[in-house]
Write a protein that holds these residues in place. Structure first.
Motif, PDB file in Angstrom:
ATOM      1  N   ALA A   1      19.237 -20.640  -0.067  1.00 32.65           N
ATOM      2  CA  ALA A   1      19.664 -20.890  -1.449  1.00 32.65           C
ATOM      3  C   ALA A   1      18.461 -20.992  -2.366  1.00 32.65           C
ATOM      4  N   ALA A   2      17.406 -21.650  -1.898  1.00 35.59           N
ATOM      5  CA  ALA A   2      16.196 -21.775  -2.716  1.00 35.59           C
ATOM      6  C   ALA A   2      15.541 -20.411  -2.910  1.00 35.59           C
ATOM      7  N   TYR A   3      15.527 -19.557  -1.859  1.00 37.69           N
ATOM      8  CA  TYR A   3      14.935 -18.226  -1.970  1.00 37.69           C
ATOM      9  C   TYR A   3      15.676 -17.393  -3.003  1.00 37.69           C
ATOM     10  N   GLY A   4      16.985 -17.545  -3.069  1.00 42.28           N
ATOM     11  CA  GLY A   4      17.776 -16.807  -4.050  1.00 42.28           C
ATOM     12  C   GLY A   4      17.425 -17.189  -5.469  1.00 42.28           C
ATOM     13  N   CYS A   5      16.833 -18.329  -5.662  1.00 39.23           N
ATOM     14  CA  CYS A   5      16.449 -18.782  -7.001  1.00 39.23           C
ATOM     15  C   CYS A   5      15.089 -18.259  -7.431  1.00 39.23           C
ATOM     16  N   ILE A   6      14.344 -17.704  -6.503  1.00 32.08           N
ATOM     17  CA  ILE A   6      13.021 -17.176  -6.834  1.00 32.08           C
ATOM     18  C   ILE A   6      13.209 -15.889  -7.616  1.00 32.08           C
ATOM     19  N   THR A   7      12.553 -15.790  -8.758  1.00 34.67           N
ATOM     20  CA  THR A   7      12.662 -14.571  -9.552  1.00 34.67           C
ATOM     21  C   THR A   7      11.550 -13.612  -9.153  1.00 34.67           C
ATOM     22  N   ARG A   8      11.853 -12.353  -9.157  1.00 32.73           N
ATOM     23  CA  ARG A   8      10.895 -11.314  -8.804  1.00 32.73           C
ATOM     24  C   ARG A   8      10.197 -10.856 -10.084  1.00 32.73           C
ATOM     25  N   GLU A   9       8.883 -10.751 -10.038  1.00 33.48           N
ATOM     26  CA  GLU A   9       8.107 -10.269 -11.169  1.00 33.48           C
ATOM     27  C   GLU A   9       7.887  -8.771 -11.006  1.00 33.48           C
ATOM     28  N   CYS A  10       8.325  -8.007 -11.972  1.00 34.31           N
ATOM     29  CA  CYS A  10       8.140  -6.559 -11.937  1.00 34.31           C
ATOM     30  C   CYS A  10       7.181  -6.159 -13.054  1.00 34.31           C
ATOM     31  N   THR A  11       6.263  -5.260 -12.720  1.00 34.01           N
ATOM     32  CA  THR A  11       5.393  -4.712 -13.756  1.00 34.01           C
ATOM     33  C   THR A  11       6.152  -3.611 -14.482  1.00 34.01           C
ATOM     34  N   GLU A  12       5.564  -3.071 -15.505  1.00 34.57           N
ATOM     35  CA  GLU A  12       6.222  -2.030 -16.287  1.00 34.57           C
ATOM     36  C   GLU A  12       5.468  -0.709 -16.210  1.00 34.57           C
ATOM     37  N   ILE A  13       4.867  -0.443 -15.047  1.00 35.60           N
ATOM     38  CA  ILE A  13       4.150   0.809 -14.872  1.00 35.60           C
ATOM     39  C   ILE A  13       5.171   1.941 -14.894  1.00 35.60           C
ATOM     40  N   GLY A  14       4.926   2.924 -15.712  1.00 31.45           N
ATOM     41  CA  GLY A  14       5.833   4.062 -15.797  1.00 31.45           C
ATOM     42  C   GLY A  14       5.326   5.223 -14.973  1.00 31.45           C
ATOM     43  N   CYS A  15       6.155   6.194 -14.784  1.00 25.49           N
ATOM     44  CA  CYS A  15       5.744   7.413 -14.097  1.00 25.49           C
ATOM     45  C   CYS A  15       6.670   8.547 -14.508  1.00 25.49           C
ATOM     46  N   LEU A  16       6.226   9.757 -14.276  1.00 20.23           N
ATOM     47  CA  LEU A  16       7.002  10.943 -14.619  1.00 20.23           C
ATOM     48  C   LEU A  16       7.149  11.825 -13.390  1.00 20.23           C
ATOM     49  N   ASP A  17       8.281  12.477 -13.271  1.00 19.16           N
ATOM     50  CA  ASP A  17       8.449  13.490 -12.238  1.00 19.16           C
ATOM     51  C   ASP A  17       7.511  14.643 -12.576  1.00 19.16           C
ATOM     52  N   SER A  18       6.797  15.173 -11.565  1.00 25.43           N
ATOM     53  CA  SER A  18       5.885  16.276 -11.863  1.00 25.43           C
ATOM     54  C   SER A  18       5.502  17.057 -10.613  1.00 25.43           C
ATOM     55  N   PHE A  19       5.038  18.276 -10.866  1.00 25.46           N
ATOM     56  CA  PHE A  19       4.466  19.139  -9.842  1.00 25.46           C
ATOM     57  C   PHE A  19       3.097  19.579 -10.344  1.00 25.46           C
ATOM     58  N   SER A  20       2.067  19.434  -9.510  1.00 27.13           N
ATOM     59  CA  SER A  20       0.704  19.804  -9.899  1.00 27.13           C
ATOM     60  C   SER A  20       0.129  20.829  -8.930  1.00 27.13           C
ATOM     61  N   ILE A  21      -0.662  21.751  -9.491  1.00 27.88           N
ATOM     62  CA  ILE A  21      -1.375  22.754  -8.704  1.00 27.88           C
ATOM     63  C   ILE A  21      -2.857  22.562  -8.999  1.00 27.88           C
ATOM     64  N   ILE A  22      -3.638  22.241  -7.971  1.00 22.58           N
ATOM     65  CA  ILE A  22      -5.078  22.051  -8.116  1.00 22.58           C
ATOM     66  C   ILE A  22      -5.754  23.324  -7.624  1.00 22.58           C
ATOM     67  N   THR A  23      -6.350  24.065  -8.566  1.00 19.43           N
ATOM     68  CA  THR A  23      -6.921  25.377  -8.271  1.00 19.43           C
ATOM     69  C   THR A  23      -8.443  25.284  -8.220  1.00 19.43           C
ATOM     70  N   THR A  24      -9.012  25.760  -7.125  1.00 18.39           N
ATOM     71  CA  THR A  24     -10.472  25.772  -6.962  1.00 18.39           C
ATOM     72  C   THR A  24     -10.899  27.155  -6.482  1.00 18.39           C
ATOM     73  N   THR A  25     -12.196  27.334  -6.338  1.00 13.54           N
ATOM     74  CA  THR A  25     -12.750  28.531  -5.713  1.00 13.54           C
ATOM     75  C   THR A  25     -13.479  28.083  -4.450  1.00 13.54           C
ATOM     76  N   ALA A  26     -13.867  29.033  -3.617  1.00 13.83           N
ATOM     77  CA  ALA A  26     -14.512  28.693  -2.340  1.00 13.83           C
ATOM     78  C   ALA A  26     -15.756  27.829  -2.541  1.00 13.83           C
ATOM     79  N   ASP A  27     -16.572  28.162  -3.557  1.00 17.20           N
ATOM     80  CA  ASP A  27     -17.799  27.378  -3.781  1.00 17.20           C
ATOM     81  C   ASP A  27     -17.623  26.312  -4.868  1.00 17.20           C
ATOM     82  N   LYS A  28     -16.380  26.122  -5.318  1.00 12.29           N
ATOM     83  CA  LYS A  28     -16.007  25.109  -6.327  1.00 12.29           C
ATOM     84  C   LYS A  28     -16.568  25.391  -7.722  1.00 12.29           C
TER      85      LYS A  28
END
Length: 187
Positions: free
Chosen positions: A30-57
């Protein structure tokens, strides 16, 4: 409570201990149920990334043109790269469309230092080494890319993202974001 229960029903010592244990666990739960959880507000976005390099960079100077097909939607953009990073190691940033960006940045070498309570990271640019990043906001199922330098085809490739879900604030707090990043080495 145990005494009042034992007046109603004759309990042996084992039963009294069991009731005391259950009562204690119920109080803790019962006491554990009274504990409030702290959440941060870090956001994020759905994404796809392509990291393009050459052999010698390296990343050759020239006029670059990118042609992308993102789930059938055509996007194109261009930029000039002089092979000279801006002050602080920054490169080029191009907004190709509301959902597609391209950047050229110096490759970096990072070192991590940790002690008992913290971890820190320090990164420094590697002279003459660069990577092109293509970021697509959302979760496309297929991305086709063509890269040209000074009008000549440098590379062409199709990508099928394999998204993973992440929870920057913890799974119970949300949000859930899906992302994938894949590498591509050009000649």
């Amino acid at each position: 409570m145990i005494r009042s229960l034992s007046r109603l029903v004759r309990l042996g010592p084992f039963a009294r201990k069991a009731i005391a244990l259950v009562t204690g666990l119920a109080t803790i739960a019962a006491a554990y149920g009274c504990i409030t959880r702290e959440c941060t507000e870090i956001g994020c976005l759905d994404s796809f990334s392509i990291i393009t390099t050459t052999a010698d960079k390296s990343w050759a100077a020239g006029e670059y043109a990118l042609e992308l097909s993102v789930d059938g939607d055509e996007v194109s953009c261009s930029y000039t790269w002089t092979n000279t990073p801006q002050a602080g190691g920054g490169g080029v940033f191009v907004q190709c469309s509301p959902t597609v960006t391209v950047s050229i940045d110096a490759a970096t070498r990072c070192t991590e230092t940790s002690d008992d309570d913290s971890v820190s990271q320090s990164c420094t640019p590697i002279p003459g080494q660069f990577a092109q990043g293509i970021t697509i906001h959302g979760t496309p199922a297929r991305v086709d890319v063509m890269v040209r330098r000074d009008g000549e085809l440098v590379g062409k490739r199709s990508f099928t993202p394999e998204y993973r879900t992440s929870y920057p604030n913890g799974e119970a707090c949300g949000p859930a974001c899906r992302g994938d990043a894949q590498g591509w080495e050009l000649p």
